[in-house]
Design an enzyme around this catalytic site. Structure first.
Site, short mmCIF file in Angstrom:
data_model
loop_
_atom_site.label_atom_id
_atom_site.label_comp_id
_atom_site.label_asym_id
_atom_site.label_seq_id
_atom_site.Cartn_x
_atom_site.Cartn_y
_atom_site.Cartn_z
N ARG A 253 -13.91 49.31 165.57
CA ARG A 253 -13.16 50.56 165.39
C ARG A 253 -13.82 51.46 164.36
O ARG A 253 -13.95 52.66 164.57
CB ARG A 253 -11.72 50.23 164.97
CG ARG A 253 -10.90 51.45 164.57
CD ARG A 253 -9.43 51.08 164.49
NE ARG A 253 -8.94 50.68 165.80
CZ ARG A 253 -7.91 49.87 165.99
NH1 ARG A 253 -7.27 49.35 164.96
NH2 ARG A 253 -7.52 49.56 167.21
N TYR A 254 -14.20 50.89 163.24
CA TYR A 254 -14.82 51.67 162.18
C TYR A 254 -16.34 51.66 162.37
O TYR A 254 -16.91 50.72 162.93
CB TYR A 254 -14.46 51.09 160.82
CG TYR A 254 -12.98 51.10 160.53
CD1 TYR A 254 -12.34 52.25 160.10
CD2 TYR A 254 -12.22 49.94 160.68
CE1 TYR A 254 -10.97 52.26 159.83
CE2 TYR A 254 -10.86 49.93 160.42
CZ TYR A 254 -10.25 51.10 159.98
OH TYR A 254 -8.90 51.09 159.73
N ARG B 88 -18.36 48.42 160.58
CA ARG B 88 -17.80 47.08 160.47
C ARG B 88 -17.06 46.69 161.74
O ARG B 88 -16.58 47.55 162.48
CB ARG B 88 -16.88 46.95 159.26
CG ARG B 88 -15.81 48.00 159.15
CD ARG B 88 -15.38 48.14 157.69
NE ARG B 88 -14.29 49.08 157.47
CZ ARG B 88 -14.47 50.39 157.34
NH1 ARG B 88 -15.67 50.92 157.45
NH2 ARG B 88 -13.44 51.19 157.11
N CYS C 58 -3.55 29.18 164.59
CA CYS C 58 -3.08 29.21 163.20
C CYS C 58 -2.31 27.93 162.93
O CYS C 58 -1.64 27.41 163.82
CB CYS C 58 -2.16 30.40 162.94
SG CYS C 58 -3.00 31.98 162.69
N CYS D 175 3.48 33.11 161.54
CA CYS D 175 4.35 34.11 160.91
C CYS D 175 5.10 34.83 162.02
O CYS D 175 4.51 35.23 163.03
CB CYS D 175 3.52 35.10 160.10
SG CYS D 175 2.51 34.34 158.82
N CYS E 275 3.74 38.42 163.22
CA CYS E 275 2.29 38.46 163.41
C CYS E 275 1.85 39.62 164.30
O CYS E 275 2.36 39.79 165.41
CB CYS E 275 1.82 37.14 164.01
SG CYS E 275 0.03 37.08 164.31
N ARG F 136 -0.85 39.86 165.86
CA ARG F 136 -1.56 39.36 167.04
C ARG F 136 -0.75 38.28 167.76
O ARG F 136 -1.31 37.33 168.30
CB ARG F 136 -2.94 38.86 166.65
CG ARG F 136 -3.78 39.95 166.05
CD ARG F 136 -5.26 39.63 165.94
NE ARG F 136 -5.90 40.72 165.24
CZ ARG F 136 -6.22 40.71 163.94
NH1 ARG F 136 -6.00 39.62 163.22
NH2 ARG F 136 -6.77 41.76 163.39
N ASP G 183 3.66 46.26 160.98
CA ASP G 183 3.28 46.84 162.26
C ASP G 183 4.44 46.75 163.26
O ASP G 183 5.17 45.76 163.28
CB ASP G 183 2.07 46.11 162.84
CG ASP G 183 0.81 46.30 162.00
OD1 ASP G 183 0.66 47.39 161.40
OD2 ASP G 183 0.00 45.36 161.92
N ASP H 288 -1.25 50.91 159.12
CA ASP H 288 -2.29 50.77 160.14
C ASP H 288 -1.78 51.55 161.35
O ASP H 288 -0.87 51.09 162.06
CB ASP H 288 -2.52 49.30 160.48
CG ASP H 288 -3.96 49.00 160.83
OD1 ASP H 288 -4.66 49.95 161.26
OD2 ASP H 288 -4.39 47.84 160.70
N LYS I 206 -6.39 52.29 159.13
CA LYS I 206 -5.55 52.23 157.93
C LYS I 206 -5.49 53.59 157.24
O LYS I 206 -6.53 54.19 156.94
CB LYS I 206 -6.07 51.18 156.97
CG LYS I 206 -6.08 49.76 157.54
CD LYS I 206 -6.68 48.78 156.56
CE LYS I 206 -6.81 47.40 157.17
NZ LYS I 206 -7.79 47.38 158.30
#
Length: 444
Positions: free
Chosen positions: A177-178, A181, A190, A194, A197, A199, A359, A396, A403
């Protein structure tokens, strides 16, 4: 008292475990004498202990609370097994039967666990389960990992991929995206899930991509062919759930790319699985500097005896540590809780980095706060505590906007000679800025 034991990667899982009431567990904890400290420690003014591990220490010393919990709920597990991160992963709590032995489940929690639907599966390490209040569903740590029926409610503003990561994916598992990076999603696994999450569309549902070398090779080939990429963030899932040898192979491949300057790892493992932070892991990581790590912390109660050891071991390996915290209703959405968290973090050599607005992932409305709450928290930190302890509050942006930082209104106006500023006390000050006319209007 049992002797301190080295972490083992070969321990076998125990047999059946039994439960115990919260009162009985509390009594046992209170009557458990702490073992000899593994290293010097300092105690803050609030009584919280921060461990300074001795260099070369090879064990994660369990707290009296963890030892009491193990003896009551996993009585056939030895201290060595409990301290083995692979045992922790093999014995994750994944169903209502297992969890109900440890917690009194509300009707809402039990229904949510049994219903599942499209929500992210229940998944909690025994270690993190030891931190949950057995009788209080609204305990902050419990809210973050135990499902509730609100997760099945989808509001108009929610999405399975709110950040538009799939749109910016040139090859599977890589988000570009950037300009300089990339985000490298190296696994869908995981050790603890959470409930908020970002994702959740992939975590716990596509674990077959765990350490998928073919996918990795395609991503690495893309990075090799894109010389503008100088920074790689490894995420997932959680990269630190990969074995040492696998992680070493991946980091070596990435470090061999001439234009890659920086590698970062995003993880919650030091918080939910501190036993994973072994001397062996730190030896692997320090071979690939410059390597940075962003750790997902959400509440000061996560800064336990074990987690303090893990953070300090990583810092001793020369890894700069930052925290990424999601603003969550009923968990950390007040100044006092956030101040406790950031103070404990800096005491453990972790720099508060980002405070994220939650999010709008599907089923997250019960976690999301107004944006004004985040601004209120930043205003309650800035000037009231050390600048190193103040994270950057960001949204975000949905749809792939990246961000975007938010600040309280410290610029209150200008005249033709000055810009007018408000400080943390609410007082207004002037700073000379003679060009503060139309040009200033555009800048401010």
């Amino acid at each position: 008292m049992e002797e301190n034991v080295c972490l083992s990667q070969e321990a076998e899982p125990p047999g059946q475990h039994t439960g115990m009431t919260g009162l009985a567990l509390d009594e046992l904890i209170q009557n458990t004498l702490p073992s000899s400290p593994v290293a010097p420690a300092t105690t803050g003014i609030n009584g919280r202990v921060f461990i300074m591990p001795s260099r070369g220490a090879s064990t994660c010393k369990p707290s009296p609370r963890s030892q009491a919990f193990r003896k009551q709920y996993f009585p056939e597990a030895t201290a060595a097994e409990w301290n083995d991160w692979r045992w922790q992963v093999r014995n994750r709590i994944t169903g209502v039967e297992m969890l109900s032995r440890i917690l009194w489940l509300s009707a809402e929690e039990e229904t949510a666990i049994n219903t599942r639907g499209g929500a992210i599966p229940l998944n909690i390490t025994p270690y993190y389960a030891s931190l949950l209040d057995p009788m209080e569903p609204d305990q902050p740590l419990r809210r973050m990992v135990v499902p509730v029926t609100a997760e099945f409610e989808r509001s108009w503003d929610e999405s399975d991929d709110p950040l538009g990561e799939d749109h910016d994916t040139p090859v599977p598992g890589l988000v570009h995206r950037y300009p300089d990076r990339v985000l490298f999603l190296v696994t869908g696994f995981c050790s603890t899930h959470c409930r908020y999450c970002t994702r959740s569309r992939m975590v716990g549902k596509h674990e077959e991509i765990h350490a998928d070398r073919e996918r990795w090779e395609r991503a690495i080939a893309y990075i090799e062919s894109t010389p503008t990429v100088r920074d790689i963030l490894l995420s997932g899932g959680d990269p630190l759930t990969l074995p040492d040898e696998t992680l070493d192979w991946l980091l070596s491949r990435l470090r061999a790319i001439p234009h890659v300057e920086l590698i970062r790892i995003g993880t919650k493992v030091p918080v939910v699985l501190p036993q994973r932070v072994t001397a062996s892991l730190c030896h692997v990581l320090k071979r690939h500097h410059p390597l940075w790590m962003s750790i997902h912390f959400a509440h000061p109660d996560e800064l336990t005896f074990e987690v303090s050891q893990a953070c300090n071991r990583l810092a001793d390996a020369g890894i700069p540590l930052g925290s990424q915290t999601v603003l969550l209703a009923g968990v950390n959405d007040n100044v006092d809780t956030m101040k406790r968290l950031v103070h404990d973090l800096v005491m453990n050599r972790v720099r508060p980095y980002y405070l994220y607005q939650c999010d709008p992932i599907t089923g997250s409305s019960h976690f999301r706060t107004p944006v004004s709450k985040g601004l209120e928290i930043i205003e309650g930190l800035r000037g009231h505590t050390t600048g190193y302890a103040v994270p950057t509050y960001v949204i975000d942006a949905p749809g792939g906007g990246g961000k975007i930082p938010l600040l309280p209104g410290y610029v209150v106006g200008h005249d033709e000679n000055h810009i007018l500023l408000r400080n943390y006390q609410g007082r207004t000050f002037q700073y000379p800025d003679p060009a503060a006319t139309a040009e200033c209007d555009g800048r401010v």
